[in-house]
Design a protein around this motif. Structure first.
Motif, PDB file in Angstrom:
ATOM      1  N   ARG A 141       0.841  -1.181   0.000  1.00 26.92           N
ATOM      2  CA  ARG A 141       0.000   0.000   0.000  1.00 26.92           C
ATOM      3  C   ARG A 141       0.880   1.235   0.000  1.00 26.92           C
ATOM      4  O   ARG A 141       2.031   1.202   0.444  1.00 26.92           O
ATOM      5  N   LEU A 142       0.341   2.309  -0.522  1.00 28.16           N
ATOM      6  CA  LEU A 142       1.042   3.581  -0.497  1.00 28.16           C
ATOM      7  C   LEU A 142       0.704   4.306   0.802  1.00 28.16           C
ATOM      8  O   LEU A 142      -0.449   4.303   1.244  1.00 28.16           O
ATOM      9  N   VAL A 143       1.715   4.909   1.410  1.00 28.47           N
ATOM     10  CA  VAL A 143       1.524   5.672   2.642  1.00 28.47           C
ATOM     11  C   VAL A 143       2.217   7.024   2.494  1.00 28.47           C
ATOM     12  O   VAL A 143       3.044   7.228   1.597  1.00 28.47           O
ATOM     13  N   LEU A 144       1.891   7.921   3.384  1.00 28.14           N
ATOM     14  CA  LEU A 144       2.558   9.213   3.420  1.00 28.14           C
ATOM     15  C   LEU A 144       3.692   9.141   4.434  1.00 28.14           C
ATOM     16  O   LEU A 144       3.467   8.764   5.594  1.00 28.14           O
ATOM     17  N   ALA A 145       4.899   9.472   4.004  1.00 26.62           N
ATOM     18  CA  ALA A 145       6.056   9.529   4.897  1.00 26.62           C
ATOM     19  C   ALA A 145       6.359  10.994   5.205  1.00 26.62           C
ATOM     20  O   ALA A 145       6.441  11.825   4.289  1.00 26.62           O
ATOM     21  N   SER A 178      15.654   7.202  -5.905  1.00 30.37           N
ATOM     22  CA  SER A 178      15.289   6.000  -5.161  1.00 30.37           C
ATOM     23  C   SER A 178      14.442   6.362  -3.955  1.00 30.37           C
ATOM     24  O   SER A 178      14.401   7.513  -3.510  1.00 30.37           O
ATOM     25  N   PHE A 179      13.778   5.337  -3.393  1.00 29.40           N
ATOM     26  CA  PHE A 179      12.987   5.565  -2.186  1.00 29.40           C
ATOM     27  C   PHE A 179      13.893   5.859  -0.992  1.00 29.40           C
ATOM     28  O   PHE A 179      13.507   6.596  -0.088  1.00 29.40           O
ATOM     29  N   GLU A 180      15.078   5.284  -0.972  1.00 30.76           N
ATOM     30  CA  GLU A 180      16.018   5.591   0.107  1.00 30.76           C
ATOM     31  C   GLU A 180      16.379   7.072   0.099  1.00 30.76           C
ATOM     32  O   GLU A 180      16.379   7.736   1.150  1.00 30.76           O
ATOM     33  N   ALA A 181      16.673   7.606  -1.081  1.00 28.38           N
ATOM     34  CA  ALA A 181      16.994   9.032  -1.187  1.00 28.38           C
ATOM     35  C   ALA A 181      15.783   9.883  -0.795  1.00 28.38           C
ATOM     36  O   ALA A 181      15.931  10.926  -0.143  1.00 28.38           O
ATOM     37  N   SER A 182      14.579   9.439  -1.186  1.00 30.96           N
ATOM     38  CA  SER A 182      13.360  10.163  -0.795  1.00 30.96           C
ATOM     39  C   SER A 182      13.261  10.243   0.723  1.00 30.96           C
ATOM     40  O   SER A 182      12.985  11.312   1.292  1.00 30.96           O
ATOM     41  N   CYS A 183      13.474   9.098   1.389  1.00 30.89           N
ATOM     42  CA  CYS A 183      13.346   9.054   2.843  1.00 30.89           C
ATOM     43  C   CYS A 183      14.399   9.916   3.532  1.00 30.89           C
ATOM     44  O   CYS A 183      14.118  10.539   4.571  1.00 30.89           O
ATOM     45  N   ILE A 236       4.921  10.396  -0.795  1.00 25.64           N
ATOM     46  CA  ILE A 236       4.067   9.207  -0.861  1.00 25.64           C
ATOM     47  C   ILE A 236       4.903   8.074  -1.430  1.00 25.64           C
ATOM     48  O   ILE A 236       5.420   8.163  -2.554  1.00 25.64           O
ATOM     49  N   ILE A 237       5.067   7.006  -0.625  1.00 24.98           N
ATOM     50  CA  ILE A 237       5.930   5.896  -0.998  1.00 24.98           C
ATOM     51  C   ILE A 237       5.279   4.572  -0.602  1.00 24.98           C
ATOM     52  O   ILE A 237       4.339   4.557   0.198  1.00 24.98           O
ATOM     53  N   PRO A 238       5.760   3.439  -1.116  1.00 28.20           N
ATOM     54  CA  PRO A 238       5.217   2.146  -0.698  1.00 28.20           C
ATOM     55  C   PRO A 238       5.479   1.896   0.794  1.00 28.20           C
ATOM     56  O   PRO A 238       6.537   2.258   1.317  1.00 28.20           O
ATOM     57  N   GLU A 239       4.517   1.285   1.459  1.00 25.13           N
ATOM     58  CA  GLU A 239       4.664   1.013   2.889  1.00 25.13           C
ATOM     59  C   GLU A 239       5.871   0.131   3.168  1.00 25.13           C
ATOM     60  O   GLU A 239       6.543   0.294   4.197  1.00 25.13           O
ATOM     61  N   SER A 240       6.152  -0.808   2.281  1.00 21.15           N
ATOM     62  CA  SER A 240       7.305  -1.695   2.484  1.00 21.15           C
ATOM     63  C   SER A 240       8.599  -0.896   2.539  1.00 21.15           C
ATOM     64  O   SER A 240       9.485  -1.171   3.361  1.00 21.15           O
ATOM     65  N   ALA A 241       8.731   0.107   1.674  1.00 20.85           N
ATOM     66  CA  ALA A 241       9.928   0.954   1.688  1.00 20.85           C
ATOM     67  C   ALA A 241       9.963   1.816   2.939  1.00 20.85           C
ATOM     68  O   ALA A 241      11.013   1.997   3.562  1.00 20.85           O
ATOM     69  N   ALA A 242       8.805   2.355   3.331  1.00 16.64           N
ATOM     70  CA  ALA A 242       8.739   3.202   4.517  1.00 16.64           C
ATOM     71  C   ALA A 242       9.134   2.416   5.766  1.00 16.64           C
ATOM     72  O   ALA A 242       9.878   2.918   6.622  1.00 16.64           O
ATOM     73  N   ARG A 266      11.042  -0.262   5.998  1.00 18.00           N
ATOM     74  CA  ARG A 266      12.469  -0.612   5.978  1.00 18.00           C
ATOM     75  C   ARG A 266      13.331   0.589   6.360  1.00 18.00           C
ATOM     76  O   ARG A 266      14.228   0.477   7.199  1.00 18.00           O
ATOM     77  N   HIS A 267      13.068   1.735   5.773  1.00 13.42           N
ATOM     78  CA  HIS A 267      13.922   2.895   6.012  1.00 13.42           C
ATOM     79  C   HIS A 267      13.641   3.557   7.359  1.00 13.42           C
ATOM     80  O   HIS A 267      14.526   4.233   7.908  1.00 13.42           O
ATOM     81  N   SER A 268      12.459   3.351   7.921  1.00 11.13           N
ATOM     82  CA  SER A 268      12.165   3.936   9.230  1.00 11.13           C
ATOM     83  C   SER A 268      12.954   3.259  10.349  1.00 11.13           C
ATOM     84  O   SER A 268      13.041   3.796  11.457  1.00 11.13           O
ATOM     85  N   ARG A 269      13.523   2.095  10.049  1.00 13.81           N
ATOM     86  CA  ARG A 269      14.357   1.430  11.057  1.00 13.81           C
ATOM     87  C   ARG A 269      15.646   2.196  11.303  1.00 13.81           C
ATOM     88  O   ARG A 269      16.235   2.100  12.382  1.00 13.81           O
ATOM     89  N   THR A 270      16.105   2.933  10.311  1.00 11.02           N
ATOM     90  CA  THR A 270      17.372   3.664  10.447  1.00 11.02           C
ATOM     91  C   THR A 270      17.205   5.173  10.303  1.00 11.02           C
ATOM     92  O   THR A 270      18.179   5.911  10.437  1.00 11.02           O
ATOM     93  N   MET A 271      15.995   5.624  10.029  1.00 12.91           N
ATOM     94  CA  MET A 271      15.746   7.060   9.857  1.00 12.91           C
ATOM     95  C   MET A 271      14.581   7.497  10.735  1.00 12.91           C
ATOM     96  O   MET A 271      13.704   6.704  11.079  1.00 12.91           O
ATOM     97  N   ARG A 272      14.566   8.762  11.071  1.00 12.71           N
ATOM     98  CA  ARG A 272      13.503   9.323  11.914  1.00 12.71           C
ATOM     99  C   ARG A 272      12.344   9.760  11.018  1.00 12.71           C
ATOM    100  O   ARG A 272      12.257  10.905  10.576  1.00 12.71           O
ATOM    101  N   LEU A 273      11.478   8.805  10.762  1.00 12.11           N
ATOM    102  CA  LEU A 273      10.326   9.028   9.896  1.00 12.11           C
ATOM    103  C   LEU A 273       9.051   8.654  10.611  1.00 12.11           C
ATOM    104  O   LEU A 273       9.044   7.798  11.499  1.00 12.11           O
ATOM    105  N   ALA A 274       7.953   9.262  10.205  1.00 11.14           N
ATOM    106  CA  ALA A 274       6.622   8.863  10.648  1.00 11.14           C
ATOM    107  C   ALA A 274       5.809   8.550   9.394  1.00 11.14           C
ATOM    108  O   ALA A 274       5.997   9.173   8.341  1.00 11.14           O
TER     109      ALA A 274
END
Length: 300
Positions: free
Chosen positions: A166-170, A225-230, A241-247, A249-257
């Motif tokens: 699913r797509l989510v807002l990061a 890339s989604f990593e660069a976006s995050c 707006i990115i795929p939840e799977s990418a969000a 993964r990257h939220s484990r190492t970045m301060r994202l909501a």
């Protein structure tokens, strides 16, 4: 009527090149020899296949029709060759895949890496394409397989569902939208967005949805890339707006909501597209099974 496979392959090369000279070069022929072969092919079909002028060549309506059939014929010839290789039907051959942005950047690299390590005789041409071009490519034989996500009409093709995302807002932590349980696309448009590169499937899709709302998508920066976006989102440059799977993964190492999108198109079913599963060689069936995790026979 007799067709020479070499002539069909030459015609494909010319049709996919800006000029007859370049097409002839790809076929390792002189322009004169290539021109003579095309004229002979036109004579056999009693149809003009190319418009020729100083700017190059352009397909006639008959040429477009022949190109579609020629691609399918040559694809089947390639399948036949792969079935009779010394490596075995499941261990050699060339695969062309048209896929959307998420597939190309997120999960296909890992899947293909393991697949190719096990099969040294296999080569892959993976191309990122828009969803409508993926469907068209499978229909006309330009590609062996297509991978799409989201609702899309695929009449005339066989589709295999293999996962759901699913797509989510990061957003960065502390952002005004971070505390919301869900938001609409319209609500996000009050803030600058971080987007993938021009021509990416996701950006094209989002622009279409924004246009339906009669609003404008404000892009702060486009990345590859989604990593660069995050990373940009984490730094507070904008939201995305990115795929939840990418969000995830990257939220484990970045301060994202992440915030759920309250849109009917947010849930995206991933599907593999093929013209005819029963006609595919073993190597393609093996790849489909790797992607789905189950025998293809269950889907036919």
């Amino acid at each position: 009527m007799h067709f020479d496979l070499a002539d069909l392959r030459l015609f494909i090369h010319i049709a996919e090149s800006p000029s007859l000279t370049q097409g002839a070069r790809r076929a390792h022929l002189s322009p004169a020899a290539a021109s003579a072969r095309i004229k002979a092919l036109e004579g056999q079909l009693d149809s003009r296949l190319l418009y020729r002028d100083s700017r190059g060549v352009e397909l006639t309506p008959a040429g477009h029709k022949l190109l579609q059939h020629a691609r399918l014929i040559m694809r089947q010839v390639d399948y036949l060759k792969s079935e009779f290789t010394t490596y075995g039907a499941d261990n050699a051959g060339h695969i062309r895949i048209f896929a959307n942005t998420t597939a190309v950047t997120e999960f296909l690299p890992e899947v293909l890496a393991g697949f190719l390590v096990e099969r040294p005789g296999v080569t892959v041409d993976l191309q990122e394409r828009l969803s409508r071009d993926i469907v068209r490519g499978v229909l006309d034989g330009t590609t062996d397989l297509g991978i799409i996500a989201g609702p899309l009409e695929v009449s005339g093709l066989q589709a295999i569902h293999f996962s759901t995302d699913r797509l989510v807002l990061a957003v960065p932590e502390g952002h005004p939208l971070a505390g919301e349980k869900s938001v609409t696309l319209s609500q996000t448009l009050a803030y600058p967005h971080i987007s993938l590169h021009e021509g990416s499937t996701l950006l094209t899709f989002l622009r279409d949805e924004v246009e339906k709302l009669g609003q404008k998508l404000s892009l702060r920066i486009q990345v590859s890339s989604f990593e660069a976006s995050c990373r940009m989102i984490e730094a507070g440059v904008g939201i995305g707006i990115i795929p939840e799977s990418a969000a995830q993964r990257h939220s484990r190492t970045m301060r994202l909501a992440t915030v759920q999108l309250d849109e009917p198109w947010a849930v995206r079913e991933r599907r593999i597209l093929a013209r005819d599963l029963n006609a595919l060689p073993g190597i393609l069936l093996a790849l489909i099974e790797r992607l789905t995790g189950r025998p293809v026979a269950q889907e036919t």
